[in-house]
Design a protein around this motif. Sequence first.
Motif, mmCIF file in Angstrom:
data_model
loop_
_atom_site.group_PDB
_atom_site.id
_atom_site.type_symbol
_atom_site.label_atom_id
_atom_site.label_comp_id
_atom_site.label_asym_id
_atom_site.label_seq_id
_atom_site.Cartn_x
_atom_site.Cartn_y
_atom_site.Cartn_z
ATOM 1 N N CYS A 73 -42.912 -34.393 -74.899
ATOM 2 C CA CYS A 73 -43.629 -34.403 -76.313
ATOM 3 C C CYS A 73 -43.324 -33.359 -77.231
ATOM 4 C CB CYS A 73 -45.213 -34.203 -75.944
ATOM 5 S SG CYS A 73 -45.888 -35.858 -75.281
ATOM 6 N N VAL B 282 -41.871 -38.345 -77.509
ATOM 7 C CA VAL B 282 -42.930 -38.671 -78.516
ATOM 8 C C VAL B 282 -42.824 -37.593 -79.595
ATOM 9 C CG1 VAL B 282 -45.284 -38.886 -78.930
ATOM 10 C CG2 VAL B 282 -44.156 -39.352 -76.549
ATOM 11 N N CYS C 161 -48.632 -43.530 -75.741
ATOM 12 C CA CYS C 161 -48.184 -42.206 -76.627
ATOM 13 C C CYS C 161 -48.814 -42.129 -77.846
ATOM 14 C CB CYS C 161 -46.577 -42.546 -76.860
ATOM 15 S SG CYS C 161 -45.772 -43.086 -75.280
ATOM 16 N N ALA D 275 -48.053 -35.758 -78.966
ATOM 17 C CA ALA D 275 -46.925 -34.845 -79.517
ATOM 18 C C ALA D 275 -48.006 -34.621 -81.199
ATOM 19 C CB ALA D 275 -45.966 -35.581 -80.151
ATOM 20 N N THR E 131 -50.259 -30.163 -78.480
ATOM 21 C CA THR E 131 -49.563 -31.138 -77.600
ATOM 22 C C THR E 131 -49.642 -30.971 -75.892
ATOM 23 O OG1 THR E 131 -47.720 -31.171 -79.211
ATOM 24 C CG2 THR E 131 -47.236 -31.649 -77.008
#
Lengths: 283, 283
Positions: free
Chosen positions: B11, B44, B172, B208, B223
């Motif tokens: 991420c 991500v 995600c 992310a 994150t």
Amino acid sequence: MTGVTAVRVACCQVRIAIGDVNGNADRVWRAVEAAASAGARIVVVPELANSGYVFTDAAEARSLAEPVDGPTVTGWVDLARRLDVVLVGGFCELDPDGQVRNSAVVVDAGGVRALYRKAHLWDREKLVFTPGDAPPPVLDTAYGRIAVMICYDLEFAEWTRLPAVRGAQLLCAPVNWPSLPRPDGERPSEIIRAQAAAATNRMYIAVADRVGDERRVEWVGGTVILDPDGWPVGGLALGREMTVLADLDLDAALDKRINEHNDVHADRRPELYAPIYRPQGIS
Amino acid sequence: MTGVTAVRVACCQVRIAIGDVNGNADRVWRAVEAAASAGARIVVVPELANSGYVFTDAAEARSLAEPVDGPTVTGWVDLARRLDVVLVGGFCELDPDGQVRNSAVVVDAGGVRALYRKAHLWDREKLVFTPGDAPPPVLDTAYGRIAVMICYDLEFAEWTRLPAVRGAQLLCAPVNWPSLPRPDGERPSEIIRAQAAAATNRMYIAVADRVGDERRVEWVGGTVILDPDGWPVGGLALGREMTVLADLDLDAALDKRINEHNDVHADRRPELYAPIYRPQGIS
């Protein structure tokens, strides 16, 4: 936190012992009396506070179960009248059909105001209890609109959503949280899940856990009071026999707005969620 | 964590700047390339990674919006092919009907595998974007079944439940989390809500976030990669421009059991939840 409408809420983290009916009753009574003396008007005590938790088998649970008009709840009603408190507590119930239930009551000077039977059973409870089929009660008290559910129920976001959309300002939860492994520095995951339920509904949650090892089960002692942002107020009680007290402005839970454009309930899109919430479900 | 089936997930917490289309693209590309070099196979990147976030008005957002076959997503497809990664990222979309959307794509060597449009809009986004009406996509990739949603979507437990019951192993989430007040010692509340979503579904969640102040909005830089117990793995990135990496055994998310008698999905009681999830809703 302490506006003119604030009510003092107490969650009593009591030591409970399996089968020690008189000792459990004494410890719960003393904790509630102390909480009322400290000014609490709403008092929450643990799940299965009359009986203890780690039953050897269903027969032992049945032997400790009482009807809602039995000595435990009758005693709590007397206590609530005498102290002028709203008392929420869990007990091992023998229901009118002879089923053993993991139940909780809300009692006040008016008597038994609500009876709830745990709908999501944890681990070996499935061998012992009949689950409830009714939603968590939501009721108006002298101090605000409160709801009740029990322990593992809190981990189903649909279940905590239900009383929240019905206007509950404070969700009271008697629990028995076993101690499970967690990374260093992390609080018990049950608290994190309750924090999310509080914040995503802007609803206070008051959790009363127990302490005291029992038949090799260790209890985490996670009693906590959460505000509508999901933050603990009044301290954490981790592992100790103690009472958490907090002065709550319950009216804050009536306002679901979080900024000029967002409202955590109005922002829900139930028409999009419906496919997985048909009565038959999909899982 | 690093069994034979583990996949490395990254991420990328990237600095994004409003309107700096080329600079944003460069920073995202470099972060994804570095993540792939570090062995990541699923990467991500943040919400609105092409455009920045704090638009002055709808016209500015529209001026920065691109169709899904525009340079940003086309570039990401090229990148995913060259690096052999699954890339999930958010972008400011101009849809075929001329609506401006807060969208995310999943791309891999096969091209654009999924397009998602944020369904729950945050704050002034309501003045800028048309919300999506489709559920989060759930798709099979070379590395497992993944789903995607964006930022505030994560705070609706019904929305995270949806891909989970459809078998997503990894959710995600491109996000832009603004920095909000929180008590000392607490992590951002958005992380706590995501932890609860992960744990109550036993699903990995990879978030992310962005960094970089923008028009007086400060970003928290939250994150995080969460395991099916809801615990952060691979570290927290709070506030820094960096990439969080973790090796995930995604098959662990296929098993919803938490003890001999409980399964976080099978324990759900959708027939009891249905009353508040009728298509018309109650709130």
